[in-house]
Design an enzyme around this catalytic site. Structure first.
Site, short mmCIF file in Angstrom:
data_model
loop_
_atom_site.label_atom_id
_atom_site.label_comp_id
_atom_site.label_asym_id
_atom_site.label_seq_id
_atom_site.Cartn_x
_atom_site.Cartn_y
_atom_site.Cartn_z
N HIS A 172 61.11 12.27 47.60
CA HIS A 172 61.87 11.53 48.62
C HIS A 172 62.85 10.54 47.99
O HIS A 172 63.88 10.23 48.60
CB HIS A 172 60.90 10.82 49.58
CG HIS A 172 60.02 11.79 50.33
ND1 HIS A 172 58.74 11.51 50.73
CD2 HIS A 172 60.28 13.07 50.75
CE1 HIS A 172 58.23 12.56 51.36
NE2 HIS A 172 59.14 13.52 51.38
N ASP B 77 60.64 22.91 49.98
CA ASP B 77 59.41 22.21 49.56
C ASP B 77 58.18 22.99 50.04
O ASP B 77 57.42 22.51 50.89
CB ASP B 77 59.46 20.80 50.17
CG ASP B 77 58.25 19.96 49.79
OD1 ASP B 77 57.59 20.27 48.77
OD2 ASP B 77 57.96 19.01 50.54
N GLU C 67 59.62 24.84 60.24
CA GLU C 67 58.19 24.69 59.93
C GLU C 67 57.46 25.86 60.60
O GLU C 67 57.71 26.18 61.75
CB GLU C 67 57.68 23.33 60.46
CG GLU C 67 56.19 23.12 60.43
CD GLU C 67 55.55 23.28 59.05
OE1 GLU C 67 56.05 22.72 58.07
OE2 GLU C 67 54.52 24.00 58.97
C1 LIG Z 1 54.66 20.41 51.20
S1 LIG Z 1 54.64 20.54 52.94
C2 LIG Z 1 56.19 19.89 53.41
C3 LIG Z 1 56.33 18.42 53.25
C4 LIG Z 1 57.66 17.86 53.67
N1 LIG Z 1 58.77 18.61 53.10
C5 LIG Z 1 57.78 16.40 53.26
O1 LIG Z 1 58.30 16.12 52.16
O2 LIG Z 1 57.37 15.54 54.03
C6 LIG Z 1 54.89 22.26 53.18
C7 LIG Z 1 54.96 22.69 54.64
O3 LIG Z 1 55.44 24.04 54.67
C8 LIG Z 1 54.82 24.72 55.74
N2 LIG Z 1 55.01 26.15 55.47
C9 LIG Z 1 54.27 26.98 54.69
N3 LIG Z 1 54.87 28.19 54.58
C10 LIG Z 1 56.02 28.12 55.30
C11 LIG Z 1 57.10 29.00 55.53
N4 LIG Z 1 57.10 30.24 55.00
N5 LIG Z 1 58.14 28.57 56.27
C12 LIG Z 1 58.15 27.31 56.81
N6 LIG Z 1 57.16 26.43 56.63
C13 LIG Z 1 56.12 26.81 55.87
C14 LIG Z 1 53.42 24.21 55.74
O4 LIG Z 1 52.83 24.39 57.02
C15 LIG Z 1 53.63 22.74 55.37
O5 LIG Z 1 53.72 21.96 56.53
#
Ligand SMILES: C[S@@+](CC[C@H](N)C(=O)[O-])C[C@H]1O[C@@H](n2cnc3c(N)ncnc32)[C@H](O)[C@@H]1O
Length: 279
Positions: free
Chosen positions: A19, A163, A118
């Protein structure tokens, strides 16, 4: 089956690195009046309450943002990042922590557009509750496929944050193949990729970095922050951010931040950082 929930990790050392870099890039984009696009392929819930039982389980934020929060004056370069956190914490305390979507929403101006993707149905519901505003679009879909579909965006300059949880080994490959397609459709975009630094038996960071350096982007910057020694079998000892097409002076900003950040977030004597141009 998606099992990863970011609430368990909110505000940890990896979030601080991710971040802080995101805020540096958004600050650069805000330096011009012209609007920009922000696209988050893996958004999570958008924001987190630190007293939640999931976040309290290991209280990872104690080794992350909590180590910086009460000494904000020592980190003038992080003023933008802190302001995004402050927007969720009107008092002096640290009760809430923004995910990448709320960091983006903090910087967003009327002329900017935010696209959030998401896949997890509970997380996307929380995301909708946490972010409801003009110029924000929330997509319940696969972020890798969704990104390619959204490119090139309008406005035509901007930032993508990728991410993934990397629970599936395919995520590493999908990051690289998606960016290959993205480069063809929008070669001028700024792309940032977060990845974990894992134990020797399971770490895949070198392969990912080599793949990203070979995609065709002219400039590829990489910042890694290690908070402890690398284990043999399991565990995350740090994380990295690769930025493709980084904005001007991002390398200088990171060079000014990473030495003190790695000291402050250190959990043992093996803590450290690397800042390098992969290309
Ligand atoms: C590491 S977290 C994201 C954190 C966020 N970027 C932050 O910095 O606050 C990863 C997220 O990706 C979602 N996710 C997993 N596979 C995915 C996909 N193929 N496409 C979109 N979201 C996905 C998960 O449900 C999870 O909420």
């Amino acid at each position: 089956m998606l099992s990863y929930r970011h609430a368990f990790h909110a505000g940890n050392h990896a979030d601080v690195l991710k971040h802080a870099v995101q805020a540096f890039i958004l600050e650069s984009l805000c330096a011009k009046d012209k609007g920009y696009s922000y696209i988050d392929t893996h958004s999570g819930a958008g924001g987190y309450t630190l007293s939640h039982e999931w976040t309290q389980k290991k209280a990872e934020y104690q080794g992350g943002i909590a180590r910086l929060w009460h000494e904000q004056e020592e980190w003038p370069q992080l003023a933008g990042y802190f302001a995004a956190i402050k927007a969720m914490n009107p008092g002096d305390g640290l009760e809430h922590y923004p995910g990448s979507p709320l960091v983006a929403a903090h910087f967003q101006r009327q002329q900017d557009r935010v696209n959030l993707m998401e896949l997890h149905h509970n997380e996307v519901e929380l995301l909708r509750q946490n972010l409801a505003g003009d110029g924000v679009a929330i997509h319940h879909r696969d972020g890798f496929e969704g990104l390619v579909g959204l490119l090139p965006p309008t406005p035509k300059r901007g930032l993508v944050l990728i991410d993934p949880p990397y629970e599936l080994k395919e995520d590493y490959q999908r990051v690289a193949t998606t960016l290959q397609k993205a480069y063809k459709r929008w070669p001028i975009g700024i792309y940032s990729v977060w990845y974990p630094l894992l134990a020797k038996a399971v770490d895949r960071s070198e392969g990912l970095k080599a793949a990203l350096a070979g995609l065709g982007f002219e400039q590829v910057l990489c910042a890694e922050l290690r908070v402890q020694a690398q284990a043999d079998d399991f565990g995350m000892h740090g994380s990295g951010m690769v930025v493709l097409n980084p904005p001007w002076k991002l390398d200088e900003k990171l060079a000014g931040l990473l030495p003190s950040l790695s000291q402050t977030l250190a959990q043992d004597e093996q803590a450290g950082f690397t800042l390098e141009w992969l290309k």
